[in-house]
Design an enzyme around this catalytic site. Structure first.
Site, PDB file in Angstrom:
ATOM      1  N   SER A  58       0.291  50.932  64.029  1.00 13.82           N
ATOM      2  CA  SER A  58      -0.824  52.050  63.072  1.00 13.82           C
ATOM      3  C   SER A  58      -2.308  52.343  63.543  1.00 13.82           C
ATOM      4  CB  SER A  58      -0.818  51.664  61.584  1.00 13.82           C
ATOM      5  OG  SER A  58      -1.398  50.363  61.440  1.00 13.82           O
ATOM      6  N   HIS A  69       5.452  53.570  59.984  1.00 18.19           N
ATOM      7  CA  HIS A  69       4.935  54.940  60.491  1.00 18.19           C
ATOM      8  C   HIS A  69       5.884  55.681  61.143  1.00 18.19           C
ATOM      9  CE1 HIS A  69       0.659  54.654  59.227  1.00 18.19           C
ATOM     10  NE2 HIS A  69       0.697  53.168  59.389  1.00 18.19           N
ATOM     11  N   LYS A  88       4.857  56.560  52.710  1.00 16.61           N
ATOM     12  CA  LYS A  88       4.048  57.487  54.012  1.00 16.61           C
ATOM     13  C   LYS A  88       4.999  58.805  53.821  1.00 16.61           C
ATOM     14  CE  LYS A  88       1.856  53.752  56.120  1.00 16.61           C
ATOM     15  NZ  LYS A  88       2.413  52.083  56.083  1.00 16.61           N
TER      16      LYS A  88
HETATM   17  C1  LIG Z   1       1.950  51.011  55.358  1.00 17.80           C
HETATM   18  C2  LIG Z   1       2.705  49.972  56.053  1.00 17.80           C
HETATM   19  C3  LIG Z   1       3.280  48.797  55.313  1.00 17.80           C
HETATM   20  C4  LIG Z   1       3.002  48.844  53.612  1.00 17.80           C
HETATM   21  O1  LIG Z   1       3.671  49.736  52.926  1.00 17.80           O
HETATM   22  P1  LIG Z   1       3.757  49.720  51.489  1.00 17.80           P
HETATM   23  O2  LIG Z   1       4.989  50.453  50.934  1.00 17.80           O
HETATM   24  O3  LIG Z   1       2.324  50.762  51.007  1.00 17.80           O
HETATM   25  O4  LIG Z   1       3.469  48.278  50.993  1.00 17.80           O
HETATM   26  C5  LIG Z   1       4.039  47.932  55.921  1.00 17.80           C
HETATM   27  N1  LIG Z   1       4.117  47.849  57.189  1.00 17.80           N
HETATM   28  C6  LIG Z   1       3.594  48.795  58.043  1.00 17.80           C
HETATM   29  C7  LIG Z   1       3.882  48.593  59.427  1.00 17.80           C
HETATM   30  C8  LIG Z   1       3.006  49.786  57.313  1.00 17.80           C
HETATM   31  O5  LIG Z   1       2.241  50.772  58.238  1.00 17.80           O
END
Ligand SMILES: *Cc1c(COP(=O)(O)O)cnc(C)c1O
Length: 398
Positions: free
Chosen positions: A185, A213, A244
């Site tokens: 990310s 992502h 997301k």
């Molecule tokens: C955003 C993200 C998470 C966390 O996601 P949530 O559902 O908000 O807990 C976990 N792993 C990665 C790689 C992320 O980018």
């Protein structure tokens, strides 16, 4: 000193160091443009709302309908009386979407990751994790190590020689697990999945990939990193988020063999001791998956927007980290400058967050731009002119 006094002193130190995070309050749904309290309308360039589904009418309506049909929530953990038929529908759709036999939903991807590693490791097993993996993976591996006494190692970011070396050093381990993000990310870079799969075969290891992502983002139809590389069905276990691209509410899932998902239901502590997704969220997420499947052109638009923005920002004289994802990080150097640049952009109606040390290495502070399918060309052009203006003012471009 009282707890309150001590905490206040620590907070003051964060403020003095310029690393204190101030929250911006939004007064409208997530979208290409939002209304920010005290600011008015701004263009969002920092959201994970990659497909613009957070406020898509079909996604919102599905949530409303489920609230009416199922009420507010499960009032129980799943194995007691906390599973709705809706959860099964969502999990069937998620497995279909990412190309696995089954899936199991959690209240967050954080929760899914934290559940996974301690449940699938035992003493004598070995877990090797990319240095830039998400914090939830790091914590999950630490938890597994302390609970199950498996051994663990970290390989240099996307360094395949180091990964091989770490696996060679653990050749007597029983189960070997390679843990990687699909998309990293902070860099916007993609894991070297085909090589990782090859190395896994050579060392009899299994591959676990967090595609948070990448789900809805990578691949021609948004099925993620495996689709991007043409290796659908080859990753042993995929975890991802519903917070997301897939609607942006909350929630996460583990996808893989049915036996794995069943074992997670039997044994993983977040499943056994914590409630399931609320029906509103489960239904909105399900609608988001179905919407993505029905509208692959949305994924195409995301890819087109990302390519357009990348080219235009380079044309303007900036040097983003190279890549192919909608995450376009622009390195500015010092943390203070990243914060200044993001504040100056916000003054010009562009909302993009600056990240500094310790989230990223010292001297590599950045503003991380995230492009969405919801952006119009006008939105992106307005962003580019704000960047040009600010870039000249702070001397990043001439
Ligand atoms: C955003 C993200 C998470 C966390 O996601 P949530 O559902 O908000 O807990 C976990 N792993 C990665 C790689 C992320 O980018």
């Amino acid at each position: 000193m009282s707890l309150k006094t001590e905490l206040q002193a620590e907070l003051d130190a964060l403020k003095a160091a310029g690393t204190y995070k101030r929250l911006n309050y939004l007064e409208s749904p997530q979208g290409a443009r939002v209304r920010m309290e005290g600011r008015g309308e701004v263009i969002v360039l920092s959201s994970n709302n990659y497909l613009g589904l957070a406020n898509e009418p079909e996604v919102v309506q599905a949530g409303i309908h489920a609230l009416e049909q199922y009420g507010a929530g499960t009032a129980s953990v799943r194995f007691i009386c906390g599973t709705f038929a809706l959860h099964r529908d969502l999990e069937t759709a998620l497995a279909r979407f990412v190309g696995t036999e089954a899936s199991l939903s959690f209240v967050s991807a954080w929760n899914a990751n934290e559940a996974l590693t301690p449940t699938i490791t035992r003493e004598g097993d070995f877990v090797v994790s990319d240095a830039l993996n998400h914090a939830s993976i790091i914590d999950s591996v630490r938890l597994a190590k302390s609970i199950t006494k498996c051994t663990t190692a970290v390989y240099k970011h996307s360094d395949m020689d180091d990964l091989r070396e770490k696996l060679r050093g653990a050749k007597d381990a029983k189960r070997k697990i390679i843990w990687t993000d699909g998309v990293f990310s902070m860099e916007g870079s993609i894991a070297k999945l085909p090589e990782i799969l090859q190395i896994a075969r050579e060392h009899d290891a299994i591959v676990v990939m967090d595609d948070s992502h990448a789900t809805g983002v990578l691949g021609k139809t948004g099925r993620g990193t495996a689709e991007h590389f043409g290796v659908m069905g080859e990753v042993d276990i995929i975890t991802s988020t519903l917070g997301k691209a897939l609607g942006g509410a909350a929630g996460g899932f583990i996808a893989g063999p049915a036996a794995l998902c069943d074992m997670m239901t039997q044994r993983s502590r977040p499943q056994l001791f914590s409630n399931a997704l609320p029906p509103t969220v489960a239904a909105s997420s399900l609608a988001a998956v179905e919407f993505t499947e029905a509208h692959p052109e949305l994924v195409t638009k995301l890819h087109d927007n990302a390519a357009y923005f990348r080219a235009a920002i380079q044309e303007a004289g900036f040097h983003p980290l190279p890549g192919e994802t909608p995450i376009v990080p622009i390195i500015v150097g010092e943390t203070a400058l990243a914060i200044t640049v993001s504040e100056m952009l916000l003054d010009r109606g562009v909302f993009v967050t600056g990240f500094g040390f310790p989230v990223v290495p010292q001297g590599q502070a950045r503003v991380r731009c995230q492009v969405s399918a919801a952006h119009t060309r006008e939105d992106l052009d307005a962003v580019i002119s704000a960047f040009k203006e600010v870039g000249k003012l702070v001397g990043l471009i001439s």
